[in-house]
Design a protein around this motif. Structure first.
Motif, PDB file in Angstrom:
ATOM      1  N   UNK A 127       0.840  -1.200   0.000  1.00 28.04           N
ATOM      2  CA  UNK A 127       0.000   0.000   0.000  1.00 28.04           C
ATOM      3  C   UNK A 127       0.879   1.255   0.000  1.00 28.04           C
ATOM      4  N   UNK A 131       1.020   3.881  -3.032  1.00 27.39           N
ATOM      5  CA  UNK A 131       0.559   5.253  -2.788  1.00 27.39           C
ATOM      6  C   UNK A 131       1.665   6.259  -3.093  1.00 27.39           C
ATOM      7  N   UNK A 134       1.847   6.595  -6.780  1.00 30.39           N
ATOM      8  CA  UNK A 134       0.687   7.372  -7.260  1.00 30.39           C
ATOM      9  C   UNK A 134       0.918   8.865  -7.040  1.00 30.39           C
TER      10      UNK A 134
ATOM     11  N   UNK B   5       1.515  -0.446  10.572  1.00 29.65           N
ATOM     12  CA  UNK B   5       0.769   0.796  10.576  1.00 29.65           C
ATOM     13  C   UNK B   5      -0.214   0.832  11.732  1.00 29.65           C
ATOM     14  N   UNK B   9      -1.984   6.182  11.302  1.00 29.81           N
ATOM     15  CA  UNK B   9      -1.236   5.948  10.079  1.00 29.81           C
ATOM     16  C   UNK B   9      -2.148   5.494   8.944  1.00 29.81           C
ATOM     17  N   UNK B  10      -3.035   4.534   9.251  1.00 27.17           N
ATOM     18  CA  UNK B  10      -3.956   4.027   8.233  1.00 27.17           C
ATOM     19  C   UNK B  10      -4.909   5.134   7.785  1.00 27.17           C
ATOM     20  N   UNK B  12      -4.293   8.357   7.688  1.00 25.58           N
ATOM     21  CA  UNK B  12      -3.569   9.265   6.791  1.00 25.58           C
ATOM     22  C   UNK B  12      -3.440   8.638   5.403  1.00 25.58           C
ATOM     23  N   UNK B  13      -3.155   7.331   5.385  1.00 24.69           N
ATOM     24  CA  UNK B  13      -2.982   6.682   4.084  1.00 24.69           C
ATOM     25  C   UNK B  13      -4.291   6.637   3.300  1.00 24.69           C
ATOM     26  N   UNK B  14      -5.404   6.408   3.999  1.00 26.10           N
ATOM     27  CA  UNK B  14      -6.703   6.428   3.303  1.00 26.10           C
ATOM     28  C   UNK B  14      -6.958   7.821   2.733  1.00 26.10           C
ATOM     29  N   UNK B  16      -4.822  10.177   1.864  1.00 22.88           N
ATOM     30  CA  UNK B  16      -3.986  10.496   0.706  1.00 22.88           C
ATOM     31  C   UNK B  16      -4.338   9.633  -0.507  1.00 22.88           C
ATOM     32  N   UNK B  17      -4.743   8.388  -0.244  1.00 28.98           N
ATOM     33  CA  UNK B  17      -5.136   7.537  -1.371  1.00 28.98           C
ATOM     34  C   UNK B  17      -6.349   8.139  -2.082  1.00 28.98           C
ATOM     35  N   UNK B  19      -7.279  11.348  -1.917  1.00 29.09           N
ATOM     36  CA  UNK B  19      -6.938  12.674  -2.429  1.00 29.09           C
ATOM     37  C   UNK B  19      -6.201  12.589  -3.766  1.00 29.09           C
ATOM     38  N   UNK B  20      -5.333  11.579  -3.912  1.00 30.17           N
ATOM     39  CA  UNK B  20      -4.564  11.486  -5.154  1.00 30.17           C
ATOM     40  C   UNK B  20      -5.132  10.455  -6.119  1.00 30.17           C
ATOM     41  N   UNK B  21      -5.918   9.519  -5.601  1.00 33.56           N
ATOM     42  CA  UNK B  21      -6.488   8.505  -6.484  1.00 33.56           C
ATOM     43  C   UNK B  21      -7.750   8.982  -7.183  1.00 33.56           C
ATOM     44  N   UNK B  22      -8.642   9.638  -6.421  1.00 36.07           N
ATOM     45  CA  UNK B  22      -9.914  10.049  -7.002  1.00 36.07           C
ATOM     46  C   UNK B  22      -9.775  10.968  -8.212  1.00 36.07           C
TER      47      UNK B  22
END
Lengths: 317, 271
Positions: A127, A131, A134, B5, B9-10, B12-14, B16-17, B19-22
């Motif tokens: 992950x 990320x 990405x 994590x 931590x998780x 924050x990763x969700x 950012x995922x 924010x940059x994935x969508x």
């Protein structure tokens, strides 16, 4: 390399014969002097298309230059009139204020977001790797692409408003039409675009921490927040100073998202100092006026550039 | 070390995922959506994919813009490398006042706002008859990106042990031979990093191209995109399809050089 400079500057050490030390120095100096040949292409290109335009910019700022006279001349000397006009018309002052808002938002979100991302991405696993890739990819995309998609996402019917209205808002938020929101929106996208770079830089600093430090902290019963507060934050401190200046420079000169998302509008709401100069020159064809505004912008980045240059030298010595 | 994590931590990763994935997902999805359905909430999830937006974009104009983008980005990259590689090597090896002044000037030039430099450049390129030519845009781009490229490359040359060059000199290699045969191969990763990033930046550059290239047939992809997005009544699927087409070469360069960007970018930026 460091050895060359210390030879030249340092006193000859006791036990070494002074004349020998001097001879070594002159060889090094000659070597160093000969290698300035390598700088010649750079001096030519940057002299003609970097320094000369900068001088010309200052020259234009003190003259009346319009689209009629820009190519033919003569340019009439007007002294400080271009500068005073900007303040008298109430354009320069508010533009400086807006620029400060943009710099503040981008710097705070860029630094905090970059650090948070770096801490979160330090953990191993697919992950984190995916990320990070990405985010670097989004960073590498052309600014027009990022600007276009955020203009779409922030529009009245866009995804962000769809989510907000799904959560109970009755009217869409005018992200790009309201004067205050527009400035916040372009700053947000500027921060969005710089966070991946800052995360990479912070991540490099975090990866340099030796694992033993974490092991010792774990033995002392440190929790995750203690690790962040007492190990990671001190470890990135030297890096953050340089990165802070770099982020402020980036924020100050950013214009791409303003160009794509609002073109300075609505009204003058997103006319930051650099973008105002651009509009005065290329939308109103008053090149002298635009040059004067740009000179003010250049003076600001010059201060930041000096701080940045000094920090480079300090790190290397 | 807590390599696993935690909940924060998780979270924050969700964040950012999303924010940059969508945004990426939305670009691609919208480019396959029929124009009529763009803002229809239901069809955002269950939409009939169509390649209409791509078909409308694909045409001789697009190919011309693509050619211009390739020429501008390649030309800029080649010129920047030709200038920045020797300059970075020189600045890594000279000492004293030359190095101080050189570095100071590079930093100042790197931080200048592009919106400021474009005003005198418009006049200077006009004077030289280079407006509306690729050469003009390439020169302006190269002047803008060379300071950054040089500062990024210099630490790579600094890390080449000077003893290697001295050993080469003892074996009879001259100054240029030492540079080409010893320093260049060792700094290879740095050069590839700079090459990649210069290409990416030149591909995305649009301000100089918008202002200097007046003939529509001269414009690169980034300008087409910038002009469409600031027009009234934006055709979103068409725009997003163009954004995807503009980004595909970036994706290719990114895949080829991701490791270099990830590890090499931070060397020059900070040191």
């Amino acid at each position: 390399m460091a050895t060359m400079t210390s030879d030249r500057r340092g006193e000859p050490r006791a036990g070494r014969r002074p004349d020998r030390a001097r001879r070594r120095t002159t060889t090094a100096q000659k070597q160093s002097l000969k290698r300035t040949v390598f700088l010649l292409p750079g001096i030519a290109l940057l002299g003609l298309l970097g320094i000369y335009p900068l001088v010309q910019l200052v020259w234009m700022a003190f003259h009346d230059v319009t689209s009629a006279t820009i190519n033919t001349g003569p340019w009439e000397w007007v002294g400080l009139a271009n500068f005073t006009q900007g303040f008298a018309l109430g354009e320069t002052g508010p533009a400086i204020g807006r620029t400060l808002v943009v710099v503040a938002i981008i710097t705070v979100f860029g630094m905090v977001g970059g650090f948070a991302a770096a801490v979160a991405l330090r953990t191993s696993g697919w992950w984190s790797s995916a990320l990070l890739a990405l985010m670097v990819f989004v960073w590498a995309l052309p600014p027009v692409v990022n600007g276009s998609v955020w203009k779409f996402l922030l529009s009245d019917n866009g995804l962000v408003n769809a989510i907000l209205m799904g959560l109970g808002r009755s009217t869409p938020v005018p992200f790009l039409y309201d004067t205050n929101w527009a400035l916040i929106s372009v700053s947000f996208v500027g921060a969005f675009a710089v966070i991946p770079f800052n995360a990479l830089v912070f991540r490099a600093a975090l990866l340099a921490i030796s694992p033993e430090v974490f092991e010792a902290a774990a033995l002392d019963g440190a929790n995750r927040w203690d690790e962040v507060r007492h190990i990671m934050m001190p470890a990135v401190r030297p890096t953050s100073l340089v990165l802070l200046v770099l982020t402020m420079v980036y924020a100050f000169r950013s214009f791409d998202f303003i160009f794509v998302m609002t073109y300075g509008g609505p009204g003058t709401a997103t006319n930051t100092l650099p973008f105002l100069g651009f509009l005065q020159a290329f939308a109103r064809f008053n090149f002298g006026y635009g040059a004067a505004t740009s000179v003010l912008a250049v003076l600001v980045v010059f201060v930041l550039a000096v701080i940045y240059a000094r920090s480079i030298r300090k790190e290397e010595s | 070390m807590n390599t696993k994590a935690g909940p924060v931590n998780i979270g924050i990763k969700i964040l950012f995922t999303l924010l940059y994935g969508l945004p990426i997902l939305r670009i691609v999805q919208t480019s396959f959506t029929p124009s009529a359905d763009v803002f229809n909430a239901q069809s955002n999830l269950f939409f009939r994919p169509t390649v209409a937006a791509y078909a409308a974009n694909l045409g001789p104009d697009l190919l011309v813009a693509l050619r211009q983008s390739v020429l501008i980005a390649t030309g800029t990259t080649v010129l920047v490398l030709l200038v920045a590689i020797p300059a970075a090597y020189g600045l890594a090896r000279v000492s004293g006042a030359v190095a101080t002044v050189g570095l100071g000037l590079l930093v100042v030039l790197q931080t200048l706002p592009q919106t400021a430099q474009i005003i005198p450049l418009f006049q200077i390129l006009g004077m030289w008859g280079l407006l509306d030519t690729l050469a003009g845009v390439i020169l302006a781009n190269a002047a803008m990106l060379t300071p950054f490229a040089t500062l990024l490359l210099r630490p790579f040359f600094r890390s080449v042990p000077i003893a290697l060059e001295e050993a080469g000199a003892i074996d009879g290699a001259g100054m240029f031979r030492q540079f080409f045969a010893i320093a260049l191969p060792i700094a290879r990763n740095g050069i590839l990093t700079v090459m990649s990033i210069t290409f990416l930046l030149a591909w995305g550059e649009f301000l100089y191209s918008v202002r200097f290239l007046l003939t529509p047939a001269n414009r690169p992809l980034s300008v087409l995109l910038a002009m469409q997005v600031s027009a009234f009544g934006i055709d979103w699927p068409g725009l997003m399809a163009l954004a995807v087409l503009t980004s595909l070469p970036i994706l290719a360069v990114f895949i080829l050089t991701y490791r270099l960007l990830r590890d090499g970018l931070t060397v020059g930026a900070v040191k």
